[in-house]
Design a protein around this motif. Structure first.
Motif, PDB file in Angstrom:
ATOM      1  N   PHE A 106    -101.787 -15.001  42.133  1.00  0.00           N
ATOM      2  CA  PHE A 106    -100.380 -16.166  42.484  1.00  0.00           C
ATOM      3  C   PHE A 106    -100.725 -17.937  42.658  1.00  0.00           C
ATOM      4  O   PHE A 106    -100.480 -18.441  41.998  1.00  0.00           O
ATOM      5  N   GLN A 138    -103.456 -19.379  42.125  1.00  0.00           N
ATOM      6  CA  GLN A 138    -103.723 -20.539  40.425  1.00  0.00           C
ATOM      7  C   GLN A 138    -101.802 -20.077  39.838  1.00  0.00           C
ATOM      8  O   GLN A 138    -101.836 -22.079  39.058  1.00  0.00           O
ATOM      9  N   ILE A 139    -101.440 -19.773  39.736  1.00  0.00           N
ATOM     10  CA  ILE A 139     -99.929 -19.765  38.654  1.00  0.00           C
ATOM     11  C   ILE A 139     -99.243 -20.854  39.597  1.00  0.00           C
ATOM     12  O   ILE A 139     -98.172 -21.794  38.602  1.00  0.00           O
ATOM     13  N   SER A 140     -99.123 -20.924  40.648  1.00  0.00           N
ATOM     14  CA  SER A 140     -97.808 -22.044  41.946  1.00  0.00           C
ATOM     15  C   SER A 140     -98.686 -22.651  41.694  1.00  0.00           C
ATOM     16  O   SER A 140     -97.748 -23.668  41.389  1.00  0.00           O
ATOM     17  N   GLU A 141    -100.196 -23.418  41.606  1.00  0.00           N
ATOM     18  CA  GLU A 141    -100.100 -24.802  40.540  1.00  0.00           C
ATOM     19  C   GLU A 141    -100.476 -25.446  39.267  1.00  0.00           C
ATOM     20  O   GLU A 141     -99.935 -26.378  38.418  1.00  0.00           O
ATOM     21  N   GLU A 142    -100.323 -24.177  38.684  1.00  0.00           N
ATOM     22  CA  GLU A 142     -99.937 -24.388  36.950  1.00  0.00           C
ATOM     23  C   GLU A 142     -99.791 -23.318  36.273  1.00  0.00           C
ATOM     24  O   GLU A 142    -100.326 -22.278  36.265  1.00  0.00           O
ATOM     25  N   LYS A 143     -98.393 -23.549  35.801  1.00  0.00           N
ATOM     26  CA  LYS A 143     -97.561 -22.504  35.389  1.00  0.00           C
ATOM     27  C   LYS A 143     -97.662 -21.346  33.951  1.00  0.00           C
ATOM     28  O   LYS A 143     -98.003 -20.660  33.537  1.00  0.00           O
ATOM     29  N   ASP A 144     -98.774 -22.485  33.275  1.00  0.00           N
ATOM     30  CA  ASP A 144     -99.101 -22.591  31.982  1.00  0.00           C
ATOM     31  C   ASP A 144    -100.754 -21.065  32.290  1.00  0.00           C
ATOM     32  O   ASP A 144    -100.763 -20.748  31.445  1.00  0.00           O
ATOM     33  N   GLN A 179    -100.399 -18.506  33.942  1.00  0.00           N
ATOM     34  CA  GLN A 179     -99.316 -16.958  33.480  1.00  0.00           C
ATOM     35  C   GLN A 179     -99.378 -16.812  32.253  1.00  0.00           C
ATOM     36  O   GLN A 179     -99.990 -15.719  31.700  1.00  0.00           O
ATOM     37  N   ARG A 180     -99.739 -17.583  30.931  1.00  0.00           N
ATOM     38  CA  ARG A 180    -100.103 -17.150  29.684  1.00  0.00           C
ATOM     39  C   ARG A 180    -101.465 -16.865  29.356  1.00  0.00           C
ATOM     40  O   ARG A 180    -101.677 -15.573  28.055  1.00  0.00           O
TER      41      ARG A 180
END
Lengths: 217, 56
Positions: free
Chosen positions: A173, A175-181, A183-184
Protein backbone atom coordinates in the motif's frame (compact mmCIF):
# COMPACT_ATOMS: atom_id res chain seq x y z
CA UNK A 1 24.96 -8.88 -11.08
CA UNK A 2 26.38 -8.76 -14.56
CA UNK A 3 27.69 -11.37 -17.00
CA UNK A 4 31.39 -11.99 -17.25
CA UNK A 5 34.09 -14.59 -17.68
CA UNK A 6 33.36 -18.30 -17.70
CA UNK A 7 30.48 -20.20 -19.22
CA UNK A 8 27.14 -20.53 -17.51
CA UNK A 9 26.58 -24.17 -16.60
CA UNK A 10 24.18 -25.72 -19.08
CA UNK A 11 21.83 -26.95 -16.40
CA UNK A 12 18.11 -26.77 -15.90
CA UNK A 13 15.94 -27.75 -12.99
CA UNK A 14 13.82 -30.67 -14.11
CA UNK A 15 10.16 -30.04 -13.42
CA UNK A 16 8.46 -32.79 -11.47
CA UNK A 17 4.97 -33.57 -10.39
CA UNK A 18 4.38 -31.82 -7.13
CA UNK A 19 2.34 -32.80 -4.12
CA UNK A 20 0.98 -30.10 -1.92
CA UNK A 21 -0.82 -30.43 1.39
CA UNK A 22 -3.02 -27.65 2.72
CA UNK A 23 -3.91 -27.91 6.40
CA UNK A 24 -7.05 -25.95 7.22
CA UNK A 25 -8.97 -23.52 5.10
CA UNK A 26 -9.69 -19.82 4.60
CA UNK A 27 -11.30 -17.65 1.98
CA UNK A 28 -7.84 -17.33 0.45
CA UNK A 29 -7.51 -21.08 -0.07
CA UNK A 30 -9.21 -21.22 -3.51
CA UNK A 31 -6.89 -18.42 -4.73
CA UNK A 32 -3.87 -20.30 -3.37
CA UNK A 33 -5.01 -23.53 -5.06
CA UNK A 34 -5.71 -21.89 -8.43
CA UNK A 35 -2.45 -19.93 -8.34
CA UNK A 36 -0.48 -23.04 -7.42
CA UNK A 37 -2.17 -25.17 -10.09
CA UNK A 38 -1.10 -22.59 -12.71
CA UNK A 39 2.56 -23.08 -11.84
CA UNK A 40 2.88 -26.83 -11.45
CA UNK A 41 2.87 -29.58 -14.07
CA UNK A 42 -0.51 -30.93 -15.06
CA UNK A 43 -1.33 -33.90 -12.92
CA UNK A 44 0.17 -32.51 -9.75
CA UNK A 45 -1.76 -33.13 -6.58
CA UNK A 46 -3.21 -30.81 -3.98
CA UNK A 47 -4.71 -32.32 -0.82
CA UNK A 48 -6.74 -30.23 1.60
CA UNK A 49 -7.08 -31.48 5.17
CA UNK A 50 -10.10 -30.14 7.04
CA UNK A 51 -11.95 -31.82 9.92
CA UNK A 52 -15.71 -32.24 9.33
CA UNK A 53 -15.83 -30.14 6.14
CA UNK A 54 -19.15 -28.34 5.64
CA UNK A 55 -21.05 -29.27 2.43
CA UNK A 56 -20.22 -25.88 0.91
CA UNK A 57 -16.49 -26.55 1.29
CA UNK A 58 -16.85 -30.01 -0.26
CA UNK A 59 -18.59 -28.40 -3.22
CA UNK A 60 -15.81 -25.79 -3.59
CA UNK A 61 -13.17 -28.53 -3.61
CA UNK A 62 -15.11 -30.49 -6.21
CA UNK A 63 -15.27 -27.39 -8.41
CA UNK A 64 -11.57 -26.62 -8.00
CA UNK A 65 -10.74 -30.20 -8.89
CA UNK A 66 -12.88 -30.04 -12.03
CA UNK A 67 -11.57 -26.64 -13.14
CA UNK A 68 -7.85 -27.01 -12.53
CA UNK A 69 -5.25 -29.20 -14.21
CA UNK A 70 -4.14 -30.45 -10.80
CA UNK A 71 -6.00 -33.05 -8.76
CA UNK A 72 -7.61 -31.46 -5.72
CA UNK A 73 -8.76 -33.81 -2.94
CA UNK A 74 -10.28 -33.39 0.48
CA UNK A 75 -9.00 -35.31 3.50
CA UNK A 76 -11.38 -35.35 6.46
CA UNK A 77 -8.86 -35.34 9.31
CA UNK A 78 -7.87 -32.95 12.06
CA UNK A 79 -4.38 -31.38 11.70
CA UNK A 80 -4.54 -30.39 15.38
CA UNK A 81 -4.46 -34.07 16.33
CA UNK A 82 -0.93 -35.35 15.86
CA UNK A 83 -1.89 -38.95 14.97
CA UNK A 84 -4.42 -37.87 12.36
CA UNK A 85 -1.89 -35.49 10.85
CA UNK A 86 0.82 -38.15 10.89
CA UNK A 87 -1.39 -40.74 9.20
CA UNK A 88 -1.27 -38.72 5.95
CA UNK A 89 2.56 -38.64 5.94
CA UNK A 90 2.87 -34.86 5.54
CA UNK A 91 6.58 -35.13 4.80
CA UNK A 92 5.93 -37.03 1.59
CA UNK A 93 4.59 -33.75 0.19
CA UNK A 94 6.74 -31.06 -1.43
CA UNK A 95 4.99 -28.26 0.40
CA UNK A 96 2.74 -28.05 3.42
CA UNK A 97 0.71 -24.86 3.79
CA UNK A 98 -0.89 -24.12 7.14
CA UNK A 99 -4.11 -22.10 7.06
CA UNK A 100 -6.67 -21.35 9.82
CA UNK A 101 -8.06 -24.57 11.34
CA UNK A 102 -11.61 -23.48 12.06
CA UNK A 103 -12.53 -20.97 9.35
CA UNK A 104 -16.24 -21.10 10.18
CA UNK A 105 -15.68 -20.06 13.78
CA UNK A 106 -14.40 -16.60 12.91
CA UNK A 107 -11.51 -16.99 15.35
CA UNK A 108 -9.41 -13.91 16.08
CA UNK A 109 -5.84 -13.59 14.75
CA UNK A 110 -4.32 -14.64 18.10
CA UNK A 111 -6.31 -17.87 18.08
CA UNK A 112 -5.51 -18.61 14.43
CA UNK A 113 -1.79 -18.00 14.97
CA UNK A 114 -1.69 -20.21 18.05
CA UNK A 115 -3.44 -23.03 16.23
CA UNK A 116 -0.94 -22.67 13.38
CA UNK A 117 1.89 -22.94 15.92
CA UNK A 118 0.17 -26.02 17.38
CA UNK A 119 0.11 -27.66 13.95
CA UNK A 120 3.75 -26.67 13.39
CA UNK A 121 4.78 -28.32 16.66
CA UNK A 122 3.02 -31.55 15.60
CA UNK A 123 4.82 -31.38 12.27
CA UNK A 124 8.15 -30.83 13.96
CA UNK A 125 7.56 -33.86 16.18
CA UNK A 126 6.72 -35.99 13.13
CA UNK A 127 9.76 -34.68 11.31
CA UNK A 128 12.01 -35.54 14.23
CA UNK A 129 10.88 -39.17 14.10
CA UNK A 130 11.82 -39.29 10.41
CA UNK A 131 15.22 -37.63 10.74
CA UNK A 132 16.09 -39.88 13.68
CA UNK A 133 15.32 -42.84 11.44
CA UNK A 134 17.88 -41.43 9.01
CA UNK A 135 15.45 -40.08 6.43
CA UNK A 136 16.01 -36.74 4.79
CA UNK A 137 13.10 -34.37 4.82
CA UNK A 138 12.79 -31.82 2.03
CA UNK A 139 9.23 -30.69 2.61
CA UNK A 140 8.80 -26.93 2.85
CA UNK A 141 6.49 -25.66 5.57
CA UNK A 142 4.71 -22.44 4.78
CA UNK A 143 2.39 -20.50 7.01
CA UNK A 144 0.80 -17.11 7.36
CA UNK A 145 1.43 -15.01 10.45
CA UNK A 146 -1.49 -12.73 11.21
CA UNK A 147 0.02 -10.92 14.18
CA UNK A 148 3.52 -9.76 13.28
CA UNK A 149 4.38 -10.06 17.00
CA UNK A 150 4.11 -13.84 16.57
CA UNK A 151 6.73 -13.92 13.84
CA UNK A 152 9.53 -15.00 16.14
CA UNK A 153 7.46 -17.78 17.72
CA UNK A 154 6.58 -19.15 14.30
CA UNK A 155 10.14 -19.04 13.02
CA UNK A 156 11.27 -21.00 16.09
CA UNK A 157 8.64 -23.65 15.37
CA UNK A 158 10.69 -24.74 12.36
CA UNK A 159 8.79 -23.19 9.48
CA UNK A 160 10.74 -22.51 6.27
CA UNK A 161 8.64 -19.70 4.92
CA UNK A 162 6.09 -17.48 6.50
CA UNK A 163 4.07 -14.62 5.17
CA UNK A 164 3.33 -11.74 7.48
CA UNK A 165 0.25 -10.68 5.59
CA UNK A 166 -0.59 -7.44 7.39
CA UNK A 167 2.95 -6.15 7.08
CA UNK A 168 3.23 -7.18 3.45
CA UNK A 169 -0.05 -5.53 2.50
CA UNK A 170 0.93 -2.36 4.40
CA UNK A 171 4.25 -2.14 2.56
CA UNK A 172 2.63 -2.63 -0.83
CA UNK A 173 0.00 0.00 0.00
CA UNK A 174 2.70 2.45 1.04
CA UNK A 175 4.62 1.94 -2.21
CA UNK A 176 1.57 2.20 -4.46
CA UNK A 177 0.37 5.35 -2.69
CA UNK A 178 3.68 7.01 -3.59
CA UNK A 179 3.97 5.57 -7.11
CA UNK A 180 0.84 4.13 -8.61
CA UNK A 181 2.65 2.39 -11.49
CA UNK A 182 4.15 0.05 -8.89
CA UNK A 183 0.88 -1.81 -8.96
CA UNK A 184 1.57 -2.96 -12.53
CA UNK A 185 4.92 -4.32 -11.40
CA UNK A 186 3.30 -6.28 -8.55
CA UNK A 187 0.48 -7.52 -10.79
CA UNK A 188 3.06 -8.87 -13.20
CA UNK A 189 5.15 -10.51 -10.49
CA UNK A 190 2.18 -12.16 -8.78
CA UNK A 191 0.59 -13.76 -11.83
CA UNK A 192 1.71 -16.79 -13.74
CA UNK A 193 2.41 -14.97 -17.03
CA UNK A 194 5.58 -12.93 -17.28
CA UNK A 195 8.27 -12.96 -14.66
CA UNK A 196 8.29 -13.86 -11.01
CA UNK A 197 10.86 -13.73 -8.28
CA UNK A 198 12.55 -17.09 -7.75
CA UNK A 199 15.15 -18.35 -5.37
CA UNK A 200 17.24 -20.62 -7.59
CA UNK A 201 20.15 -22.83 -6.56
CA UNK A 202 23.57 -21.29 -7.08
CA UNK A 203 24.73 -24.36 -9.06
CA UNK A 204 22.61 -23.16 -11.96
CA UNK A 205 24.92 -20.19 -12.26
CA UNK A 206 28.35 -21.33 -11.18
CA UNK A 207 30.38 -24.30 -12.37
CA UNK A 208 32.67 -24.74 -9.39
CA UNK A 209 31.18 -24.23 -5.98
CA UNK A 210 31.98 -23.00 -3.43
CA UNK A 211 33.26 -19.81 -4.99
CA UNK A 212 33.79 -16.26 -3.87
CA UNK A 213 31.75 -13.98 -6.06
CA UNK A 214 31.64 -10.24 -6.44
CA UNK A 215 28.37 -8.45 -6.77
CA UNK A 216 28.19 -6.14 -9.76
CA UNK A 217 24.56 -5.09 -9.36
CA UNK B 1 37.17 -14.59 -7.46
CA UNK B 2 34.35 -14.65 -9.93
CA UNK B 3 31.36 -12.56 -10.91
CA UNK B 4 27.86 -14.00 -11.13
CA UNK B 5 26.87 -15.44 -14.47
CA UNK B 6 23.67 -14.36 -16.11
CA UNK B 7 21.16 -16.66 -17.71
CA UNK B 8 18.97 -15.49 -20.54
CA UNK B 9 16.44 -12.86 -19.54
CA UNK B 10 17.11 -13.20 -15.85
CA UNK B 11 18.03 -10.47 -13.45
CA UNK B 12 19.72 -11.25 -10.17
CA UNK B 13 18.49 -9.26 -7.18
CA UNK B 14 20.49 -10.88 -4.42
CA UNK B 15 21.29 -14.16 -2.76
CA UNK B 16 20.32 -16.53 0.03
CA UNK B 17 22.92 -18.18 2.23
CA UNK B 18 21.65 -21.48 3.60
CA UNK B 19 23.91 -21.27 6.66
CA UNK B 20 21.91 -18.27 7.91
CA UNK B 21 18.51 -19.74 6.98
CA UNK B 22 17.19 -19.76 10.55
CA UNK B 23 18.87 -16.57 11.70
CA UNK B 24 16.25 -13.83 12.02
CA UNK B 25 18.87 -11.14 12.66
CA UNK B 26 20.49 -11.97 9.32
CA UNK B 27 17.14 -11.74 7.52
CA UNK B 28 17.10 -15.57 7.30
CA UNK B 29 20.11 -15.52 5.01
CA UNK B 30 18.48 -13.41 2.32
CA UNK B 31 20.40 -10.38 1.10
CA UNK B 32 18.79 -8.25 -1.58
CA UNK B 33 20.61 -5.64 -3.68
CA UNK B 34 24.04 -6.24 -2.15
CA UNK B 35 26.46 -3.34 -2.30
CA UNK B 36 28.37 -3.16 -5.54
CA UNK B 37 31.71 -4.97 -5.39
CA UNK B 38 30.80 -6.73 -2.12
CA UNK B 39 32.26 -10.21 -1.91
CA UNK B 40 30.24 -13.28 -1.02
CA UNK B 41 31.09 -16.96 -0.85
CA UNK B 42 28.45 -19.24 -2.32
CA UNK B 43 28.27 -22.96 -1.70
CA UNK B 44 26.30 -25.76 -3.35
CA UNK B 45 23.42 -25.19 -0.88
CA UNK B 46 23.12 -21.43 -1.45
CA UNK B 47 20.79 -19.72 -3.88
CA UNK B 48 20.42 -16.63 -5.99
CA UNK B 49 17.28 -14.50 -5.91
CA UNK B 50 16.34 -13.77 -9.51
CA UNK B 51 13.53 -12.29 -11.56
CA UNK B 52 12.80 -14.89 -14.23
CA UNK B 53 10.07 -16.24 -16.46
CA UNK B 54 10.11 -19.75 -15.03
CA UNK B 55 11.68 -21.77 -12.26
CA UNK B 56 13.95 -23.95 -14.38
Amino acid sequence: MTPSTGAIPDKRIRLKFKRQLILGWSYKAPIIIQGYADYVLDGSQIDVMVKDPPPQLMETIRKLDAESTATVRLIDKDPLICDELGSTSPFLYNNVIILPQKPSMNSGPERIDSEAIGVLLHLRKLQKVLTEAGKTVETKLITEVLESLNQELVSHAGVNDFIISDRMVSMIFAQISEEKDMQRVYDNLFQEEGSEIYVKPAWLYFENLPITAVSAT
Amino acid sequence: MQVAQKRDGEICLGYKLSALESDGDANYGVKLIPLKDSEITLTEQDSLVVVAEDDR
